[in-house]
Structures are given as C-alpha cells and as structure tokens.
Design a protein around this motif. Structure first.
Motif, PDB file in Angstrom:
ATOM      1  N   PRO A   1      71.131  34.674  21.860  1.00  0.00           N
ATOM      2  CA  PRO A   1      70.347  35.151  20.709  1.00  0.00           C
ATOM      3  C   PRO A   1      70.478  34.237  19.506  1.00  0.00           C
ATOM      4  CG  PRO A   1      72.392  36.384  20.856  1.00  0.00           C
ATOM      5  CD  PRO A   1      72.364  35.461  22.052  1.00  0.00           C
ATOM      6  N   ASP A   2      69.446  34.229  18.671  1.00  0.00           N
ATOM      7  CA  ASP A   2      69.516  33.554  17.378  1.00  0.00           C
ATOM      8  C   ASP A   2      70.330  34.378  16.391  1.00  0.00           C
ATOM      9  OD1 ASP A   2      67.562  31.242  17.806  1.00  0.00           O
ATOM     10  OD2 ASP A   2      66.377  32.982  18.399  1.00  0.00           O
ATOM     11  N   VAL A   3      70.252  35.696  16.534  1.00  0.00           N
ATOM     12  CA  VAL A   3      71.030  36.630  15.725  1.00  0.00           C
ATOM     13  C   VAL A   3      71.552  37.724  16.650  1.00  0.00           C
ATOM     14  CG1 VAL A   3      71.011  38.295  13.822  1.00  0.00           C
ATOM     15  CG2 VAL A   3      69.641  36.209  13.655  1.00  0.00           C
ATOM     16  N   ALA A   4      72.844  38.000  16.565  1.00  0.00           N
ATOM     17  CA  ALA A   4      73.437  39.115  17.302  1.00  0.00           C
ATOM     18  C   ALA A   4      73.733  40.246  16.324  1.00  0.00           C
ATOM     19  CB  ALA A   4      74.717  38.673  18.006  1.00  0.00           C
ATOM     20  N   VAL A   5      73.589  41.478  16.798  1.00  0.00           N
ATOM     21  CA  VAL A   5      73.801  42.660  15.962  1.00  0.00           C
ATOM     22  C   VAL A   5      74.741  43.616  16.688  1.00  0.00           C
ATOM     23  CG1 VAL A   5      72.714  44.663  14.872  1.00  0.00           C
ATOM     24  CG2 VAL A   5      71.497  42.474  14.935  1.00  0.00           C
ATOM     25  N   ILE A   6      75.730  44.128  15.975  1.00  0.00           N
ATOM     26  CA  ILE A   6      76.554  45.231  16.477  1.00  0.00           C
ATOM     27  C   ILE A   6      76.416  46.364  15.467  1.00  0.00           C
ATOM     28  CG2 ILE A   6      78.840  46.022  17.174  1.00  0.00           C
ATOM     29  CD1 ILE A   6      79.584  43.123  17.746  1.00  0.00           C
ATOM     30  N   THR A   7      75.739  47.418  15.866  1.00  0.00           N
ATOM     31  CA  THR A   7      75.433  48.503  14.927  1.00  0.00           C
ATOM     32  C   THR A   7      76.692  49.280  14.551  1.00  0.00           C
ATOM     33  OG1 THR A   7      74.891  49.937  16.812  1.00  0.00           O
ATOM     34  CG2 THR A   7      73.068  48.757  15.747  1.00  0.00           C
TER      35      THR A   7
END
Length: 431
Positions: free
Chosen positions: A153-159
């Motif tokens: 990914p270009d941006v990873a997210v962990i909510t």
C-alpha cells in the motif's frame, strides 16, 4: 457446464480443508501466474479490530467525491457476496466475478486457496482491469499474513487494536498490534486511529522507517467552533490546516473518529491525483454521503425503533453502549443478541448490561461450524444478565418475540454478528 456465482462460492468454500490458513505463499504464487500487479495507481490498506468497514466507506466516498475512479474490497458481506467488490460505488455483478473465478481456477493448478484468498485474487484481478485511480483493501484477519498484504500500500491504516481473534493473532493488544502493523511499508505513512496504540505498532513502524500519523497527536477531530460551528458540525485539524465538517450520516460518536482517520489517510497520499486532487469540498461531501449497512441502521415498526448493528466483540460493545447511553429511548431497550462461538459473548453482554432492559437470545446453528444453538450460546454467557434472557432458535423468532413485547417508544437492538444483522434484514424485508 458453466457455473453460476452460487456454484462458484460453494466450490471455493470446499477446495481448501481449512477456512482460515494464514500466509502469503499460496496467494503470491497464483497472483504471479495471473500476472496481477498493482490493482490501482494508488492503494490504501485498512486493518483494525473495529471500524475497518466504516473507514473504507469514508475513504471511498471522499475519493469518489473528488472525481477519482475507486474500487473497494471489503469483507464479510451482509446479504450478497457481490458487496465485497465495489467499483465506482457499485457492487460487482455476477458475470465479472465468475470470469475472475474462472481465471483463478485456470491459473492455480494444484495450489489450494482458501475462500478469502480466492476472493482477494478476484478483487485484485478485477481492479487491475478497471484502471482505477485508488484501490481500498480491507484486511480480513490481522494484517501481516492476510491475503490483502500481497499488495504494497501507499498508505496503511490501523483503525483500532483490541481483543478479537486471539486464537490467530495473540492473547493481548501488543501481540495483536504487531500482526496488524505488518501491513505497514518502509518509508510510507501508517495512519493510526487509536489515541494510545500498542507499543508493538510504534516499534515496528520505527524499525522499518514507516511514518506514523497518529490520532490525537498528528491530527485531531474536535467540536466545531466559530461562526460556522453548530451542534451539527465538527472539525478536523492538523498543523497548518483545519476544516469544518458536517456530522456523518453514519450514527454513533465513533464514526467521527473513523471519518477523521479516513481524511488523514487520503491526505497522507503523496502523489499526483486526478482533477483538483483532494479538495475541501470533496472531503465535506464524502463525509456526508458515506454509508455502510448494519452500523446502527434504524427502522421504524409501528412506533418501535429497530436498530441493527454488526458489533461482535467487547470493544464494539463498549461503543454501542456509549451510543445507547447518549441516545436514550423513550421506553425500554430490548436486545436481540446472537453471536458466533469464537466471540467473547460474556464480555460483550457485560459491556451492554447497563443499557439493556430485556434480553432475547438467538441461535445461529444454521450458519455452519462457527454458529451454535441457543442453549450452547446461553451457557457461554456465564453469569451475565443476558444469560437469563428468553431463548429462541433463530434471529427471526427472537426478533418477532421482541417486537411482540415492545410498546411504542421502546427500542429493539439486534446485534452480535454479520449473520445476526443479515438475518434481521431479511426478516424485516429490507434485504
């Protein structure tokens, strides 16, 4: 003979002896044979214990409002498998999914794929052919060994990081956080929705050179202020930038956090984007338009409010309890609760105990090995108040009983799993 989509789904559910078999070797081998590369010009991958689906919905709505061509891969589905693969805001039809499954079957040879791996490859195959500006991938389980982690990914997210799926991810937040942090990439942004993320997540980001973008530290979501502020607005802020926003259509206070994380993820994309890029107008429109089924979704039945929610773990139950406390019913709150066998049902019930007046329990035996009959479910509730609730064979029967006992002004809450929500939708005739 050509298989229907239902035939294919039955087939791919049976070809691997285990429903969950984490690892990237199998899916990577088949992806190479299919020549699957980048599914879009830009990719955002979203992991987390709760809030993944809502965050994906906000990212998708904002990006589409900006005029980008967007695909979203999510799981599980509520009513139809087609919900899992969306392109330009529409669920993918049967024919494209069948074509993707046929291509995967021809390429896999003797490699065994799980149901989720098969579906992930189908989404990536379809996205690649759609020539998307942005693909949003929702992690199925954990992150490090999840099939979606095939893609950089270009941006990873962990909510969020909390207790769920401990048999696969570890016994505490630190172990679970490490697994989720596996979606981060070196020198790329990692957006964190927790105010206090596990130290394992921050250590991993530091070790690989990922740039952590933290809620409550690098970006903020706050009540609105100034001439444009009202009770129906809130503010997203980072150093040098702020924006007044409408309240999300999605209910629950936590949805402002999910929307804020989505905005941070999109602002972290460091690359040229179509049209005018990420404008304030697109963010405002996307926050207002974002929708996802089964998140405090409300219906009216003869003066009785029915609320359906997919919440199924203790963290989700705490958020649900906070919403119930903040929006009291005129009458009683009546719960219809059904959960799968691998969930901490007693902790969920305990979190909601102070907000529920009457409990109706339902079995999910029709939903495979992870379901159970209502008596087994009631035993798992231990000494919680919910354990003494009235027992019913299935969600439909429990919902009928709850509605029959309800009076105008009462609220009926149906929750506990995606299966519970889907059964309620079908019984209510809103499928």
């Amino acid at each position: 003979m050509t298989r229907s989509l239902a035939d294919w789904l039955d087939y791919i559910e049976r070809i691997h002896p285990r429903s969950i078999d984490m690892g990237l070797e199998r899916i990577r081998a088949v992806a190479d044979r299919l020549a699957i590369g980048r599914p879009a010009t830009h990719v955002i991958t979203v992991a987390g214990t709760n809030g993944k689906g809502s965050t994906v919905a906000f990212i998708e709505a904002i990006a589409r409002a900006a005029g980008w061509k967007v695909g979203a891969y999510t799981s599980p589905h509520l009513l139809a498998y087609n919900e899992r693969v969306r392109i330009e805001g529409a669920d993918t039809g049967d024919a494209p999914l069948i074509e993707a499954f046929e291509a995967i079957e021809a390429a896999r040879g003797d490699t065994q794929l799980t149901y989720f791996e098969y579906g992930t490859l189908a989404a990536l195959w379809l996205f690649q052919r759609a020539e998307l500006d942005l693909a949003i991938l929702e992690v199925g389980l954990g992150g490090r060994l999840d099939a979606t982690n095939l893609v950089d990914p270009d941006v990873a997210v962990i909510t969020t990081v909390d207790l769920d799926h401990q048999d696969y991810l570890g016994a505490d937040r630190e172990a679970i956080g490490f697994e989720k942090a596996g979606i981060a990439r070196a020198w790329k942004p990692l957006v964190l929705g927790d105010d206090d993320p596990p130290s394992s997540v921050l250590r991993h980001a530091y070790a690989i050179g990922a740039s952590a973008v933290r809620a409550g530290c690098d970006f903020f979501f706050e009540p609105g202020y100034g001439e444009q502020a009202s009770v129906d607005s809130w503010r997203w802020r980072e150093v040098g930038y702020e924006l007044e926003l409408p309240l999300p259509t999605l209910a629950a206070p936590v949805q402002k956090r999910n929307a804020a994380v989505a905005i941070a993820a999109l602002r972290a994309l460091d690359a040229p984007l179509p049209g005018d890029g990420l404008t304030d107008a697109a963010i405002v429109a996307g926050v207002a338009r974002a929708h996802i089924a089964g998140r405090l979704q409300r219906f009216e039945r003869d003066g009785i409010t029915v609320v359906v929610d997919v919440g199924h773990n203790p963290q989700a139950a705490r958020e649900l309890a906070a919403w119930l406390a903040a929006t009291p019913a005129a009458g009683r709150s009546i719960a219809v609760y059904a959960a799968l066998v691998d969930k901490d049902a007693a902790a969920v019930a305990e979190a909601l105990a102070g907000q529920v007046d009457v409990w109706h329990l339902a079995g999910l035996a029709a939903h495979g090995a992870r379901g159970s009959d209502v008596d087994a479910f009631a035993q798992r509730l231990g000494g919680s108040a919910a354990a003494a609730g009235t027992r019913h064979a299935d969600v439909a029967t429990a919902l009928d009983a709850a509605l029959a006992s309800a009076r105008p002004g009462d609220r009926v809450l149906v929750f506990g799993s995606f299966h519970t929500a889907a059964d309620a939708f079908m019984h209510l005739g809103v499928a």
